[in-house]
Design an enzyme around this catalytic site. Sequence first.
Site, PDB file in Angstrom:
ATOM      1  N   ARG A 103     -20.964 -12.698 -24.498  1.00 27.16           N
ATOM      2  CA  ARG A 103     -20.387 -14.039 -24.276  1.00 27.16           C
ATOM      3  C   ARG A 103     -21.386 -14.794 -23.412  1.00 27.16           C
ATOM      4  O   ARG A 103     -21.710 -14.376 -22.300  1.00 27.16           O
ATOM      5  CB  ARG A 103     -19.036 -13.932 -23.568  1.00 27.16           C
ATOM      6  CG  ARG A 103     -18.588 -15.260 -22.979  1.00 27.16           C
ATOM      7  CD  ARG A 103     -17.158 -15.259 -22.523  1.00 27.16           C
ATOM      8  NE  ARG A 103     -16.265 -15.305 -23.660  1.00 27.16           N
ATOM      9  CZ  ARG A 103     -14.984 -15.643 -23.597  1.00 27.16           C
ATOM     10  NH1 ARG A 103     -14.438 -15.971 -22.445  1.00 27.16           N
ATOM     11  NH2 ARG A 103     -14.228 -15.655 -24.674  1.00 27.16           N
ATOM     12  N   HIS A 130     -16.993 -19.468 -31.720  1.00 29.80           N
ATOM     13  CA  HIS A 130     -16.127 -18.395 -31.191  1.00 29.80           C
ATOM     14  C   HIS A 130     -15.545 -17.652 -32.406  1.00 29.80           C
ATOM     15  O   HIS A 130     -14.338 -17.720 -32.676  1.00 29.80           O
ATOM     16  CB  HIS A 130     -15.032 -19.013 -30.323  1.00 29.80           C
ATOM     17  CG  HIS A 130     -14.344 -18.041 -29.409  1.00 29.80           C
ATOM     18  ND1 HIS A 130     -14.688 -16.700 -29.333  1.00 29.80           N
ATOM     19  CD2 HIS A 130     -13.324 -18.219 -28.518  1.00 29.80           C
ATOM     20  CE1 HIS A 130     -13.902 -16.106 -28.445  1.00 29.80           C
ATOM     21  NE2 HIS A 130     -13.074 -16.996 -27.933  1.00 29.80           N
ATOM     22  N   GLN A 133     -12.431 -15.215 -32.254  1.00 27.83           N
ATOM     23  CA  GLN A 133     -11.149 -15.901 -32.040  1.00 27.83           C
ATOM     24  C   GLN A 133     -10.597 -16.463 -33.344  1.00 27.83           C
ATOM     25  O   GLN A 133      -9.411 -16.315 -33.646  1.00 27.83           O
ATOM     26  CB  GLN A 133     -11.343 -17.036 -31.023  1.00 27.83           C
ATOM     27  CG  GLN A 133     -10.076 -17.802 -30.738  1.00 27.83           C
ATOM     28  CD  GLN A 133      -9.070 -16.996 -29.937  1.00 27.83           C
ATOM     29  OE1 GLN A 133      -9.394 -16.503 -28.874  1.00 27.83           O
ATOM     30  NE2 GLN A 133      -7.855 -16.841 -30.447  1.00 27.83           N
ATOM     31  N   ASP A 222      -7.164 -26.881 -28.074  1.00 26.80           N
ATOM     32  CA  ASP A 222      -7.905 -26.108 -27.070  1.00 26.80           C
ATOM     33  C   ASP A 222      -8.156 -27.030 -25.875  1.00 26.80           C
ATOM     34  O   ASP A 222      -7.967 -28.252 -25.976  1.00 26.80           O
ATOM     35  CB  ASP A 222      -9.234 -25.614 -27.685  1.00 26.80           C
ATOM     36  CG  ASP A 222     -10.025 -24.679 -26.780  1.00 26.80           C
ATOM     37  OD1 ASP A 222      -9.450 -24.142 -25.813  1.00 26.80           O
ATOM     38  OD2 ASP A 222     -11.230 -24.496 -27.035  1.00 26.80           O
ATOM     39  N   CYS A 262      -6.106 -20.813 -28.422  1.00 23.51           N
ATOM     40  CA  CYS A 262      -6.855 -19.579 -28.119  1.00 23.51           C
ATOM     41  C   CYS A 262      -6.602 -19.079 -26.711  1.00 23.51           C
ATOM     42  O   CYS A 262      -6.822 -17.913 -26.436  1.00 23.51           O
ATOM     43  CB  CYS A 262      -8.342 -19.789 -28.368  1.00 23.51           C
ATOM     44  SG  CYS A 262      -9.114 -21.029 -27.297  1.00 23.51           S
ATOM     45  N   ARG A 290      -6.595 -10.543 -31.184  1.00 26.71           N
ATOM     46  CA  ARG A 290      -8.000 -10.371 -30.776  1.00 26.71           C
ATOM     47  C   ARG A 290      -8.345  -8.878 -30.774  1.00 26.71           C
ATOM     48  O   ARG A 290      -9.421  -8.467 -31.211  1.00 26.71           O
ATOM     49  CB  ARG A 290      -8.239 -10.958 -29.376  1.00 26.71           C
ATOM     50  CG  ARG A 290      -8.120 -12.469 -29.282  1.00 26.71           C
ATOM     51  CD  ARG A 290      -9.254 -13.171 -29.995  1.00 26.71           C
ATOM     52  NE  ARG A 290     -10.566 -12.787 -29.502  1.00 26.71           N
ATOM     53  CZ  ARG A 290     -11.158 -13.278 -28.402  1.00 26.71           C
ATOM     54  NH1 ARG A 290     -10.551 -14.214 -27.699  1.00 26.71           N
ATOM     55  NH2 ARG A 290     -12.348 -12.863 -28.015  1.00 26.71           N
TER      56      ARG A 290
END
Length: 303
Positions: A103, A130, A133, A222, A262, A290
């Site tokens: 990440r 991402h 996700q 988000d 998310c 996830r």
Amino acid sequence: MTRHFLALHDYTKDELDAMLLLAADLKSKQKNGIPHKLLDGKTVALIFEKASTRTRVSFEVGVFQLGGHGLFMSSGTSQMGRGEPIKDSARVMARYCDGVMIRTFGQEIVDEFAKYSGVPVINGLTDLFHPCQIMADLQTVIEHKKSYEGLTFAWVGDGNNMSNTWIEAAAIFGFKLRLACPAGYEPDSKVMAWAQTKAPGLISLTTDPKAAVSGADVINTDVWASMGQESEQKEREKAFAGYCLDDALLALAKPDAIVLHCLPAHRGEEISDSVIEGKHSVVWDEAENRLHIQKAIMATLIK
Ligand code: CP
Ligand code: NVA
């Protein structure tokens, strides 16, 4: 050839569908106590240059459930944070580990890491994408809607890493995606151009959240300021006025629409408390998935 998981566009629909199927199988095995030690004795390094709750826990627990070992590393406590070149870190890590999740900030960092890594590298979020996700989100959509085929997806908010990845997903999987983003906060223009070429007519962009949400099956939002953009919070709050996914906006969607986020969420900004806690919200299933989809991704890549 070593395959990495850096962006959805490196995969075909069939390959991604196979990962989604495997994720459902692994979820069922885990729920029923059936062993599935597909990474027996393997070590996966988990490198974090940004904060995380879900990604860290789901990868660590996921590797453990697969019979392997997840090795947490942060840039602040490794030589990466003191300027050791990415290409050197990548080659050294590959001598010890069977896979790496990173990440970080720029997509070019994961690209560079993968170029020099002899073991699979998984993107655990960059400023651009991402992908883990969005795969978890699709697993959640399949669970609640049987399939993503024929559904209309809506995005309300920032043109960030999540929206960019949804754009790639829409083009690859072939579903309709309507994005509403304020002027100046549009998704990445190269990603949009790639998707429009791959799947003309499936993806639209507006500044009107109502137009995006009306009649949609899956509504996604988000945070307005992503990690690394904290100093822009105040100006973003002004720019995103009217972009809160609240009950009035959600009322325009299909009556059985589902809401994804998310997480982490900022209640009262991009989503109201009543919507995230309400009957359309599937965010806890989404967070759980996830774990399952990342196990499927690791088991597919790491041999
Ligand atoms: N959704 C997500 O990636 O959460 P974390 O930042 O907690 O990992
Ligand atoms: N867009 C958010 C997602 C967090 C999981 C960020 O990058 O901070």
